[in-house]
Design a protein around this motif. Structure first.
Motif, PDB file in Angstrom:
ATOM      1  N   MET A  66      -5.645 -10.418   2.575  1.00  0.00           N
ATOM      2  CA  MET A  66      -4.858  -9.215   2.788  1.00  0.00           C
ATOM      3  C   MET A  66      -4.546  -9.080   4.276  1.00  0.00           C
ATOM      4  O   MET A  66      -5.430  -9.213   5.107  1.00  0.00           O
ATOM      5  CB  MET A  66      -5.666  -8.000   2.311  1.00  0.00           C
ATOM      6  CG  MET A  66      -4.961  -6.682   2.446  1.00  0.00           C
ATOM      7  SD  MET A  66      -5.957  -5.330   1.810  1.00  0.00           S
ATOM      8  CE  MET A  66      -6.751  -4.800   3.300  1.00  0.00           C
ATOM      9  N   ASP A  67      -3.292  -8.853   4.609  1.00  0.00           N
ATOM     10  CA  ASP A  67      -2.925  -8.636   6.009  1.00  0.00           C
ATOM     11  C   ASP A  67      -3.187  -7.180   6.377  1.00  0.00           C
ATOM     12  O   ASP A  67      -3.995  -6.869   7.211  1.00  0.00           O
ATOM     13  CB  ASP A  67      -1.457  -8.980   6.238  1.00  0.00           C
ATOM     14  CG  ASP A  67      -1.190 -10.470   6.049  1.00  0.00           C
ATOM     15  OD1 ASP A  67      -2.105 -11.257   6.328  1.00  0.00           O
ATOM     16  OD2 ASP A  67      -0.089 -10.811   5.607  1.00  0.00           O
ATOM     17  N   THR A  68      -2.462  -6.274   5.735  1.00  0.00           N
ATOM     18  CA  THR A  68      -2.672  -4.834   5.919  1.00  0.00           C
ATOM     19  C   THR A  68      -2.499  -4.182   4.563  1.00  0.00           C
ATOM     20  O   THR A  68      -1.941  -4.760   3.638  1.00  0.00           O
ATOM     21  CB  THR A  68      -1.656  -4.215   6.904  1.00  0.00           C
ATOM     22  OG1 THR A  68      -0.351  -4.419   6.385  1.00  0.00           O
ATOM     23  CG2 THR A  68      -1.795  -4.815   8.289  1.00  0.00           C
ATOM     24  N   GLY A  69      -2.965  -2.983   4.456  1.00  0.00           N
ATOM     25  CA  GLY A  69      -2.817  -2.256   3.207  1.00  0.00           C
ATOM     26  C   GLY A  69      -3.421  -0.877   3.327  1.00  0.00           C
ATOM     27  O   GLY A  69      -3.989  -0.517   4.360  1.00  0.00           O
ATOM     28  N   ARG A  70      -3.276  -0.119   2.272  1.00  0.00           N
ATOM     29  CA  ARG A  70      -3.815   1.235   2.246  1.00  0.00           C
ATOM     30  C   ARG A  70      -4.753   1.396   1.058  1.00  0.00           C
ATOM     31  O   ARG A  70      -4.595   0.742   0.033  1.00  0.00           O
ATOM     32  CB  ARG A  70      -2.688   2.259   2.153  1.00  0.00           C
ATOM     33  CG  ARG A  70      -1.791   2.267   3.378  1.00  0.00           C
ATOM     34  CD  ARG A  70      -0.864   3.470   3.360  1.00  0.00           C
ATOM     35  NE  ARG A  70      -0.117   3.546   4.590  1.00  0.00           N
ATOM     36  CZ  ARG A  70      -0.563   4.125   5.711  1.00  0.00           C
ATOM     37  NH1 ARG A  70      -1.754   4.657   5.730  1.00  0.00           N
ATOM     38  NH2 ARG A  70       0.181   4.151   6.787  1.00  0.00           N
ATOM     39  N   CYS A  71      -5.714   2.298   1.228  1.00  0.00           N
ATOM     40  CA  CYS A  71      -6.636   2.623   0.140  1.00  0.00           C
ATOM     41  C   CYS A  71      -5.827   3.249  -0.992  1.00  0.00           C
ATOM     42  O   CYS A  71      -4.999   4.139  -0.759  1.00  0.00           O
ATOM     43  CB  CYS A  71      -7.698   3.582   0.649  1.00  0.00           C
ATOM     44  SG  CYS A  71      -8.779   4.245  -0.645  1.00  0.00           S
ATOM     45  N   ARG A  75      -5.184   6.670   0.689  1.00  0.00           N
ATOM     46  CA  ARG A  75      -4.041   6.135   1.438  1.00  0.00           C
ATOM     47  C   ARG A  75      -4.333   5.867   2.913  1.00  0.00           C
ATOM     48  O   ARG A  75      -3.426   5.708   3.708  1.00  0.00           O
ATOM     49  CB  ARG A  75      -2.808   7.054   1.313  1.00  0.00           C
ATOM     50  CG  ARG A  75      -2.418   7.410  -0.109  1.00  0.00           C
ATOM     51  CD  ARG A  75      -2.232   6.250  -1.029  1.00  0.00           C
ATOM     52  NE  ARG A  75      -1.155   5.383  -0.618  1.00  0.00           N
ATOM     53  CZ  ARG A  75      -0.985   4.138  -1.048  1.00  0.00           C
ATOM     54  NH1 ARG A  75      -1.842   3.619  -1.896  1.00  0.00           N
ATOM     55  NH2 ARG A  75       0.015   3.406  -0.623  1.00  0.00           N
ATOM     56  N   GLU A  77      -5.308   3.640   6.140  1.00  0.00           N
ATOM     57  CA  GLU A  77      -5.069   2.232   6.494  1.00  0.00           C
ATOM     58  C   GLU A  77      -6.389   1.459   6.372  1.00  0.00           C
ATOM     59  O   GLU A  77      -7.419   1.893   6.882  1.00  0.00           O
ATOM     60  CB  GLU A  77      -4.537   2.146   7.928  1.00  0.00           C
ATOM     61  CG  GLU A  77      -4.057   0.783   8.334  1.00  0.00           C
ATOM     62  CD  GLU A  77      -2.687   0.441   7.789  1.00  0.00           C
ATOM     63  OE1 GLU A  77      -2.424  -0.740   7.588  1.00  0.00           O
ATOM     64  OE2 GLU A  77      -1.880   1.369   7.550  1.00  0.00           O
ATOM     65  N   ALA A  83     -12.455  -3.397   3.446  1.00  0.00           N
ATOM     66  CA  ALA A  83     -11.719  -3.178   2.197  1.00  0.00           C
ATOM     67  C   ALA A  83     -12.490  -3.722   1.004  1.00  0.00           C
ATOM     68  O   ALA A  83     -13.156  -4.751   1.084  1.00  0.00           O
ATOM     69  CB  ALA A  83     -10.352  -3.838   2.276  1.00  0.00           C
ATOM     70  N   ARG A  85     -12.227  -4.236  -3.492  1.00  0.00           N
ATOM     71  CA  ARG A  85     -11.237  -4.360  -4.568  1.00  0.00           C
ATOM     72  C   ARG A  85     -11.910  -4.222  -5.925  1.00  0.00           C
ATOM     73  O   ARG A  85     -12.963  -4.797  -6.188  1.00  0.00           O
ATOM     74  CB  ARG A  85     -10.532  -5.706  -4.481  1.00  0.00           C
ATOM     75  CG  ARG A  85      -9.446  -5.858  -5.544  1.00  0.00           C
ATOM     76  CD  ARG A  85      -8.712  -7.154  -5.452  1.00  0.00           C
ATOM     77  NE  ARG A  85      -9.632  -8.231  -5.799  1.00  0.00           N
ATOM     78  CZ  ARG A  85      -9.536  -9.472  -5.341  1.00  0.00           C
ATOM     79  NH1 ARG A  85      -8.589  -9.799  -4.497  1.00  0.00           N
ATOM     80  NH2 ARG A  85     -10.391 -10.382  -5.725  1.00  0.00           N
ATOM     81  N   GLU A  91      -6.839  -3.004  -7.395  1.00  0.00           N
ATOM     82  CA  GLU A  91      -6.450  -2.071  -6.331  1.00  0.00           C
ATOM     83  C   GLU A  91      -7.501  -2.117  -5.226  1.00  0.00           C
ATOM     84  O   GLU A  91      -8.668  -2.432  -5.477  1.00  0.00           O
ATOM     85  CB  GLU A  91      -6.322  -0.645  -6.872  1.00  0.00           C
ATOM     86  CG  GLU A  91      -5.213  -0.455  -7.878  1.00  0.00           C
ATOM     87  CD  GLU A  91      -3.814  -0.585  -7.291  1.00  0.00           C
ATOM     88  OE1 GLU A  91      -3.671  -0.652  -6.046  1.00  0.00           O
ATOM     89  OE2 GLU A  91      -2.863  -0.611  -8.083  1.00  0.00           O
ATOM     90  N   HIS A  92      -7.086  -1.772  -3.999  1.00  0.00           N
ATOM     91  CA  HIS A  92      -7.965  -1.799  -2.842  1.00  0.00           C
ATOM     92  C   HIS A  92      -8.453  -0.390  -2.513  1.00  0.00           C
ATOM     93  O   HIS A  92      -7.700   0.574  -2.646  1.00  0.00           O
ATOM     94  CB  HIS A  92      -7.227  -2.386  -1.632  1.00  0.00           C
ATOM     95  CG  HIS A  92      -6.756  -3.780  -1.875  1.00  0.00           C
ATOM     96  ND1 HIS A  92      -5.429  -4.110  -1.957  1.00  0.00           N
ATOM     97  CD2 HIS A  92      -7.443  -4.921  -2.093  1.00  0.00           C
ATOM     98  CE1 HIS A  92      -5.316  -5.402  -2.188  1.00  0.00           C
ATOM     99  NE2 HIS A  92      -6.516  -5.916  -2.286  1.00  0.00           N
TER     100      HIS A  92
END
Length: 116
Positions: A66-71, A75, A77, A83, A85, A91-92
């Motif tokens: 994963m590069d970037t993402g939101r919970c 939500r 960062e 993180a 899953r 889902e993260h």
């Protein structure tokens, strides 16, 4: 006519019958005095469902997945090192939401959302 309950030896008009041995008991939840079967009502079982079938532990993400993402839940960062899953819905989640899901909700919001 009143029946005498095995657990307290008091004649009663209301009681519960053990489905295995047909013993007459005055209250539930309890263990049948004759056969040892645990007797509960539907609401007791519903309240303890999450203890009987807990959701699986969320796993840490592998390096480079994963590069970037939101919970998914709050939500915020996410950073790769924190993180997590869900194996079912993928889902993260952040660590705070992971704790909330497992300790309070007892249901994964990602799984609930994807099942609609």
């Amino acid at each position: 006519p009143p029946r005498t309950a095995l657990d307290d030896k008091v004649p009663r008009r209301r009681g519960f019958v053990c489905p295995r041995c047909e013993a007459w008991l005055s209250h539930v939840p309890c263990e049948c005095y004759l056969c040892g079967l645990t007797l509960v009502l539907g609401p007791h079982l519903a309240r303890s469902y999450h203890h009987l079938f807990p959701i699986a532990t969320f796993k840490s993400l592998p390096e480079g997945s994963m590069d970037t993402g939101r919970c998914f839940a709050c939500r915020v960062e996410l950073r790769l090192e924190t993180a997590l899953r869900c194996a079912m819905c993928e889902e993260h989640f952040c660590p705070r939401c992971d704790a909330f899901v497992h300790e309070t909700l007892h249901n994964c919001p990602g799984c609930l959302h994807s099942s609609r």
